[in-house]
Design a protein around this motif. Structure first.
Motif, mmCIF file in Angstrom:
data_model
loop_
_atom_site.group_PDB
_atom_site.id
_atom_site.type_symbol
_atom_site.label_atom_id
_atom_site.label_comp_id
_atom_site.label_asym_id
_atom_site.label_seq_id
_atom_site.Cartn_x
_atom_site.Cartn_y
_atom_site.Cartn_z
ATOM 1 N N ASP A 54 0.848 -1.180 0.000
ATOM 2 C CA ASP A 54 0.000 0.000 0.000
ATOM 3 C C ASP A 54 0.889 1.236 0.000
ATOM 4 O O ASP A 54 2.058 1.172 0.407
ATOM 5 C CB ASP A 54 -0.896 0.005 1.241
ATOM 6 N N GLY A 55 0.350 2.349 -0.451
ATOM 7 C CA GLY A 55 1.125 3.578 -0.458
ATOM 8 C C GLY A 55 0.279 4.776 -0.817
ATOM 9 O O GLY A 55 -0.580 4.693 -1.696
ATOM 10 N N TRP A 56 0.497 5.869 -0.113
ATOM 11 C CA TRP A 56 -0.209 7.114 -0.370
ATOM 12 C C TRP A 56 0.514 8.235 0.361
ATOM 13 O O TRP A 56 1.428 7.990 1.159
ATOM 14 C CB TRP A 56 -1.673 7.036 0.064
ATOM 15 N N SER A 57 0.090 9.476 0.100
ATOM 16 C CA SER A 57 0.741 10.628 0.707
ATOM 17 C C SER A 57 -0.287 11.628 1.187
ATOM 18 O O SER A 57 -1.376 11.753 0.620
ATOM 19 C CB SER A 57 1.680 11.320 -0.295
ATOM 20 N N THR A 58 0.067 12.351 2.244
ATOM 21 C CA THR A 58 -0.661 13.529 2.698
ATOM 22 C C THR A 58 0.179 14.745 2.303
ATOM 23 O O THR A 58 1.293 14.592 1.776
ATOM 24 C CB THR A 58 -0.852 13.495 4.218
ATOM 25 N N CYS A 62 4.616 10.896 3.543
ATOM 26 C CA CYS A 62 4.495 9.903 2.472
ATOM 27 C C CYS A 62 4.679 8.519 3.082
ATOM 28 O O CYS A 62 5.651 8.291 3.809
ATOM 29 C CB CYS A 62 5.535 10.152 1.394
ATOM 30 N N ARG A 64 4.626 4.169 2.611
ATOM 31 C CA ARG A 64 4.651 2.946 1.826
ATOM 32 C C ARG A 64 4.773 1.765 2.788
ATOM 33 O O ARG A 64 5.486 1.860 3.792
ATOM 34 C CB ARG A 64 5.847 2.906 0.863
ATOM 35 N N GLU A 90 -7.802 12.566 9.791
ATOM 36 C CA GLU A 90 -8.107 13.696 8.918
ATOM 37 C C GLU A 90 -7.930 15.046 9.609
ATOM 38 O O GLU A 90 -7.421 16.005 9.012
ATOM 39 C CB GLU A 90 -9.542 13.576 8.384
ATOM 40 N N SER A 281 7.513 3.086 -5.510
ATOM 41 C CA SER A 281 6.155 2.579 -5.673
ATOM 42 C C SER A 281 5.916 1.435 -4.686
ATOM 43 O O SER A 281 6.851 0.696 -4.332
ATOM 44 C CB SER A 281 5.933 2.070 -7.105
ATOM 45 N N PRO A 282 4.689 1.277 -4.199
ATOM 46 C CA PRO A 282 4.412 0.165 -3.282
ATOM 47 C C PRO A 282 4.765 -1.190 -3.875
ATOM 48 O O PRO A 282 5.293 -2.066 -3.175
ATOM 49 C CB PRO A 282 2.905 0.297 -3.027
ATOM 50 N N ARG A 308 7.538 15.049 4.316
ATOM 51 C CA ARG A 308 7.586 15.766 3.034
ATOM 52 C C ARG A 308 7.853 17.251 3.223
ATOM 53 O O ARG A 308 8.342 17.917 2.306
ATOM 54 C CB ARG A 308 6.259 15.597 2.276
#
Length: 314
Positions: A54-58, A62, A64, A90, A281-282, A308
């Motif tokens: 899985d992987g995503w960023s705010t 970041c 992973r 959130e 990438s994940p 970041r």
């Protein structure tokens, strides 16, 4: 899709240009382990895939993570007993995370690992929403232990389980925590039960600084495989707090990664220090984590979190 977004997307390559692409080959570190096609786990282990990522960023962080089934479990038809989960809070932009390694002697430790991660994230998100700082990790880990007890209660058809019975079914290690961005920098709070662990990867020094004592590193006088996992919660937890600066990466992993890593000054350390210099990438992280090295055949899980922005001054 908004037209302006569509215009910014890179063009999709023509199919003929992909036909000659070479498939990824397993990464070898030093002397490889045996090569064989993975065997399926038991017929009721379909909820525990061989590999997860899985992987995503705010805006500030970041993330992973990847989790792969080890060669031992692939050969003997056992499910992957590691688990990892992460979520964003959130309201604060914080990331909560959990990494677990089901104890091999427990009958359904793969279930225990996943449930411990889910319960831990749920409770940490609740505490953050109520203004918890620092997090009450005793509350978090006891909540996770209670969820394992309830699983055992259901398994035993309503008979109240003894702690040892819960452990014999669902025992698992746990490293959990929260990474908070802020005007003074990025702060991570972590807790662990048993022998999964965490590091700060110092770039560009390529050094892995352990956040907990290790069982294989130079700070260890005697190697022991004995752990006291969930559902047991010690009165005094191993907890730590660290500020992440620019050029640092928070890593959390199970012993399937920690054991071949050692002090981080060998081939495995060099491989991951190079590839974790920036978020990858994940799928690539999962591919790297599935490296082949003689004698290291356990499940492997690794989570990485990069700041970041808003890094604290050195």
């Amino acid at each position: 899709m908004d037209a302006s977004v569509h215009r910014r997307l890179p063009p999709v390559p023509a199919v003929p240009s992909l036909i000659g692409a070479v498939p990824w080959q397993q990464v070898t570190v030093g002397t490889p382990g045996p090569t064989f096609e993975a065997r399926p786990p038991g017929q009721y282990a379909y909820d525990f895939p061989d590999t997860e990522c899985d992987g995503w960023s705010t805006p500030d962080l970041c993330l992973r993570f990847a989790s792969v089934r080890g060669a031992n479990h692939r050969y003997y038809r056992r499910p992957r007993q590691d688990a990892a989960r992460a979520a964003v809070h959130e309201a604060t932009g914080s990331i909560v995370f959990a990494v677990a390694d089901g104890v091999s002697s427990a009958a359904s430790s793969e279930i225990g690992a996943v449930e411990a991660c889910r319960a831990t994230l749920k409770r940490m998100l609740e505490l953050l929403s109520s203004g918890g700082e620092p997090l009450d990790f005793q509350d978090v880990t006891r909540y996770a232990a209670e969820r394992l007890r309830r699983l055992a209660l259901r398994h035993l058809k309503g008979r109240e389980p003894e702690p040892g019975e819960v452990a014999s079914l669902f025992a698992t290690t746990l490293v959990a925590g929260v990474v908070r961005p802020g005007p003074e920098g990025t702060t991570a709070e972590l807790v662990r039960i048993a022998d999964s662990t965490a590091w700060v990867l110092e770039q560009p020094l390529k050094q892995f600084r352990p956040l907990f004592s290790s069982k294989t590193g130079s700070d260890t006088l005697l190697v022991s495989n004995e752990v006291t996992p969930l559902p047991y919660v010690p009165d005094v937890l191993e907890a730590t707090r660290v500020q992440l600066k620019s050029g640092q990466v928070l890593l959390v992993g199970t012993d399937g990664f920690a054991d071949p890593l050692g002090d981080g000054d060998g081939l495995v350390g060099a491989l991951f220090a190079h590839h974790l210099n920036a978020p990858t990438s994940p799928a690539w992280l999962a591919h790297l984590l599935d490296f082949s090295r003689e004698t290291f055949d356990d499940d492997r899980t690794l989570m990485a979190i990069w700041p970041r922005s808003g890094a604290a001054p050195a």
